[in-house]
Scaffold this motif. Structure first.
Motif, PDB file in Angstrom:
ATOM      1  N   UNK A  24      42.977  48.646  45.773  1.00  0.00           N
ATOM      2  CA  UNK A  24      43.087  48.734  44.313  1.00  0.00           C
ATOM      3  C   UNK A  24      43.726  47.498  43.664  1.00  0.00           C
ATOM      4  N   UNK A  25      44.728  46.940  44.305  1.00  0.00           N
ATOM      5  CA  UNK A  25      45.365  45.732  43.760  1.00  0.00           C
ATOM      6  C   UNK A  25      44.396  44.556  43.777  1.00  0.00           C
ATOM      7  N   UNK A  26      43.619  44.446  44.865  1.00  0.00           N
ATOM      8  CA  UNK A  26      42.626  43.368  44.957  1.00  0.00           C
ATOM      9  C   UNK A  26      41.551  43.544  43.885  1.00  0.00           C
ATOM     10  N   UNK A  27      41.048  44.755  43.734  1.00  0.00           N
ATOM     11  CA  UNK A  27      40.014  45.012  42.730  1.00  0.00           C
ATOM     12  C   UNK A  27      40.537  44.761  41.319  1.00  0.00           C
ATOM     13  N   UNK A  28      41.807  45.051  41.070  1.00  0.00           N
ATOM     14  CA  UNK A  28      42.399  44.773  39.757  1.00  0.00           C
ATOM     15  C   UNK A  28      42.460  43.266  39.499  1.00  0.00           C
ATOM     16  N   UNK A  29      42.806  42.495  40.532  1.00  0.00           N
ATOM     17  CA  UNK A  29      42.854  41.040  40.384  1.00  0.00           C
ATOM     18  C   UNK A  29      41.472  40.481  40.094  1.00  0.00           C
ATOM     19  N   UNK A  30      40.468  40.988  40.797  1.00  0.00           N
ATOM     20  CA  UNK A  30      39.086  40.545  40.570  1.00  0.00           C
ATOM     21  C   UNK A  30      38.649  40.908  39.146  1.00  0.00           C
ATOM     22  N   UNK A  31      38.993  42.102  38.708  1.00  0.00           N
ATOM     23  CA  UNK A  31      38.623  42.530  37.352  1.00  0.00           C
ATOM     24  C   UNK A  31      39.313  41.661  36.298  1.00  0.00           C
ATOM     25  N   UNK A  32      40.568  41.281  36.537  1.00  0.00           N
ATOM     26  CA  UNK A  32      41.285  40.415  35.592  1.00  0.00           C
ATOM     27  C   UNK A  32      40.584  39.071  35.436  1.00  0.00           C
ATOM     28  N   UNK A  33      39.965  38.597  36.500  1.00  0.00           N
ATOM     29  CA  UNK A  33      39.241  37.326  36.448  1.00  0.00           C
ATOM     30  C   UNK A  33      37.836  37.475  35.878  1.00  0.00           C
TER      31      UNK A  33
END
Length: 69
Positions: A24-33
Motif C-alpha cells: 500500500x505504501x508503494x502504491x501510494x507513492x506511485x499514485x502521488x507521482x
C-alpha cells in the motif's frame, strides 16, 4: 522510485508476505507521482524528455558554461 520498485520485486520473490504488507505504501507513492498506469508513465516520460533542454540551459547558466547546440 526505481530502487523502491526493485525492492518490491525482490520482496515479492523472497518474502511475499512482507511485500504484500508494504505494497500500500508503494502504491501510494506511485499514485502521488501520477504514474500508476502504463499510459501515465508514457506521458510522464514524454514530459520529462521534453523538459530536459530547458533544465540543461538552467544548469549551464548556473555553472557558467556554454550549452549551445
Amino acid at each position: 522510485m526505481a530502487t523502491y520498485a526493485r525492492c518490491h520485486a525482490v520482496l515479492a520473490a523472497d518474502a511475499p508476505g512482507r511485500e504484500v504488507a508494504l505494497r500500500p505504501a508503494f502504491e501510494a507513492a506511485v499514485a502521488d507521482l501520477q504514474v500508476a498506469s502504463a499510459a501515465q508513465r508514457g506521458r510522464r516520460a514524454d514530459e520529462v524528455v521534453a523538459s530536459l533542454s530547458g533544465w540543461w540551459a538552467v544548469a549551464g547558466a548556473i555553472g557558467g558554461w556554454d550549452v549551445a547546440g
